[in-house]
Design a protein around this motif. Sequence first.
Motif, PDB file in Angstrom:
ATOM      1  N   ILE A 171      21.578  22.471 -24.806  1.00  0.00           N
ATOM      2  CA  ILE A 171      22.056  21.373 -23.958  1.00  0.00           C
ATOM      3  C   ILE A 171      20.869  20.671 -23.290  1.00  0.00           C
ATOM      4  CG2 ILE A 171      24.334  22.410 -23.485  1.00  0.00           C
ATOM      5  CD1 ILE A 171      22.453  22.620 -20.596  1.00  0.00           C
ATOM      6  N   SER A 172      21.105  19.461 -22.882  1.00  0.00           N
ATOM      7  CA  SER A 172      20.040  18.726 -22.191  1.00  0.00           C
ATOM      8  C   SER A 172      19.899  19.261 -20.774  1.00  0.00           C
ATOM      9  CB  SER A 172      20.362  17.234 -22.158  1.00  0.00           C
ATOM     10  OG  SER A 172      19.363  16.560 -21.411  1.00  0.00           O
ATOM     11  N   ASP A 175      19.662  14.511 -17.016  1.00  0.00           N
ATOM     12  CA  ASP A 175      20.169  13.203 -17.417  1.00  0.00           C
ATOM     13  C   ASP A 175      19.006  12.469 -18.077  1.00  0.00           C
ATOM     14  OD1 ASP A 175      22.467  13.810 -16.052  1.00  0.00           O
ATOM     15  OD2 ASP A 175      22.246  12.270 -14.514  1.00  0.00           O
ATOM     16  N   ALA A 210      23.716  17.318 -32.401  1.00  0.00           N
ATOM     17  CA  ALA A 210      25.113  17.088 -32.023  1.00  0.00           C
ATOM     18  C   ALA A 210      25.558  15.775 -32.661  1.00  0.00           C
ATOM     19  CB  ALA A 210      25.220  16.997 -30.502  1.00  0.00           C
ATOM     20  N   LEU A 213      24.400  11.666 -31.954  1.00  0.00           N
ATOM     21  CA  LEU A 213      23.159  11.573 -31.182  1.00  0.00           C
ATOM     22  C   LEU A 213      22.250  10.570 -31.878  1.00  0.00           C
ATOM     23  CD1 LEU A 213      22.286  13.298 -28.684  1.00  0.00           C
ATOM     24  CD2 LEU A 213      20.690  14.431 -30.201  1.00  0.00           C
ATOM     25  N   LYS A 217      20.525   6.656 -26.924  1.00  0.00           N
ATOM     26  CA  LYS A 217      21.790   7.133 -26.352  1.00  0.00           C
ATOM     27  C   LYS A 217      21.576   7.739 -24.962  1.00  0.00           C
ATOM     28  CE  LYS A 217      25.867   9.860 -27.092  1.00  0.00           C
ATOM     29  NZ  LYS A 217      26.536  10.977 -27.700  1.00  0.00           N
ATOM     30  N   ILE A 219      22.256  10.276 -22.026  1.00  0.00           N
ATOM     31  CA  ILE A 219      22.591  11.698 -22.053  1.00  0.00           C
ATOM     32  C   ILE A 219      22.824  12.171 -20.627  1.00  0.00           C
ATOM     33  CG2 ILE A 219      21.611  13.996 -22.553  1.00  0.00           C
ATOM     34  CD1 ILE A 219      22.160  12.514 -25.088  1.00  0.00           C
ATOM     35  N   LYS A 220      23.808  13.044 -20.477  1.00  0.00           N
ATOM     36  CA  LYS A 220      24.047  13.670 -19.175  1.00  0.00           C
ATOM     37  C   LYS A 220      23.507  15.097 -19.220  1.00  0.00           C
ATOM     38  CE  LYS A 220      26.374  11.258 -16.160  1.00  0.00           C
ATOM     39  NZ  LYS A 220      25.506  11.021 -14.998  1.00  0.00           N
ATOM     40  N   ASP A 223      24.999  18.028 -21.557  1.00  0.00           N
ATOM     41  CA  ASP A 223      25.516  17.590 -22.863  1.00  0.00           C
ATOM     42  C   ASP A 223      24.870  18.410 -23.977  1.00  0.00           C
ATOM     43  OD1 ASP A 223      26.953  15.601 -21.675  1.00  0.00           O
ATOM     44  OD2 ASP A 223      25.702  13.925 -22.379  1.00  0.00           O
ATOM     45  N   ILE A 225      23.057  18.768 -27.289  1.00  0.00           N
ATOM     46  CA  ILE A 225      22.257  17.835 -28.095  1.00  0.00           C
ATOM     47  C   ILE A 225      22.007  18.372 -29.503  1.00  0.00           C
ATOM     48  CG2 ILE A 225      21.112  16.594 -26.221  1.00  0.00           C
ATOM     49  CD1 ILE A 225      18.800  18.540 -26.389  1.00  0.00           C
TER      50      ILE A 225
END
Length: 281
Positions: A171-172, A175, A210, A213, A217, A219-220, A223, A225
């Motif tokens: 995940i990221s 943000d 993901a 992607l 884009k 990203i939060k 999220d 990735i």
Amino acid sequence: MKKTVLKIYIFTFIVAFFNVILLDRLYNRNINEVDFINIESPMEADKIAEFSITDKSIDEIKDYCMKNNLDFIKFFTSYMICNNYEVDSVSYDYNEEYYKDSDYAKSVESIYRAILSDIEYFPIPNSTNETSRNYWYCNSWKSERTYGGNRKHYGTDIMDSKNERGYFPIISMTDGYVEKIGWLELGGWRVGIRAEHGGYFYYAHLEKYADNLKQGKKIKAGDIIGYMGNSGYGEEGTYGKFDVHLHLGIALTVKDREDEFWINPYWILQYIEDTKVKVDY
Ligand SMILES: [Zn+2]
């Protein structure tokens, strides 16, 4: 007839013109660069890059700042400068005024602010499945690597203990937006996410991305990735040259310098180990 052709030409031109402007906006957003002008000694820059402070010490400093209503990053900066960028444990004598309002301190502060302001989550989420497996990582900052010539390791490798491609979602941590995506000989399938305060978070050797992607884009933090893998060390689509892991890099863009300034993610990862999102896997 001629008028219609002319109208089509004008219309096409206008659409193309705005497309170029919009795309330019999308891909060349203003990157918050840090200024190294006051940090001239490479030794000092190396020490800052090592980010040598234990997670427990970061916690203590944060608590202290909360209780005393102090700006955490400012205080953290002065604390690191006063301790020559190496903090094992925090001294409880806080009476001293640490922060020196110098240009030098401000430059260092801009580095820490860019790194620390946007990080929210550990890059591996918690699983809703209780029998999920373990991962591990160690401090391998600047350890030797030989693929593609002798070089040093500028990141932290988070290893899948069972070495299975595609098991762990990634995940990221912040943000931001996807600044770079695609194949790199060294990094395999990689994503680079630029966070708001200027930090560049580089996730490499993915098994796959993901869905949906793509470059630009938004990203939060939290999220998904991509998925942990072992891609890289060869032409596009090369897998299996090493064990399954996530290579995490954290870099800053420095004014008037071409190469990125990489920061050791190890202690930062230790510090955010308890901040995980929950994902079904
Ligand atoms: Zn690595």
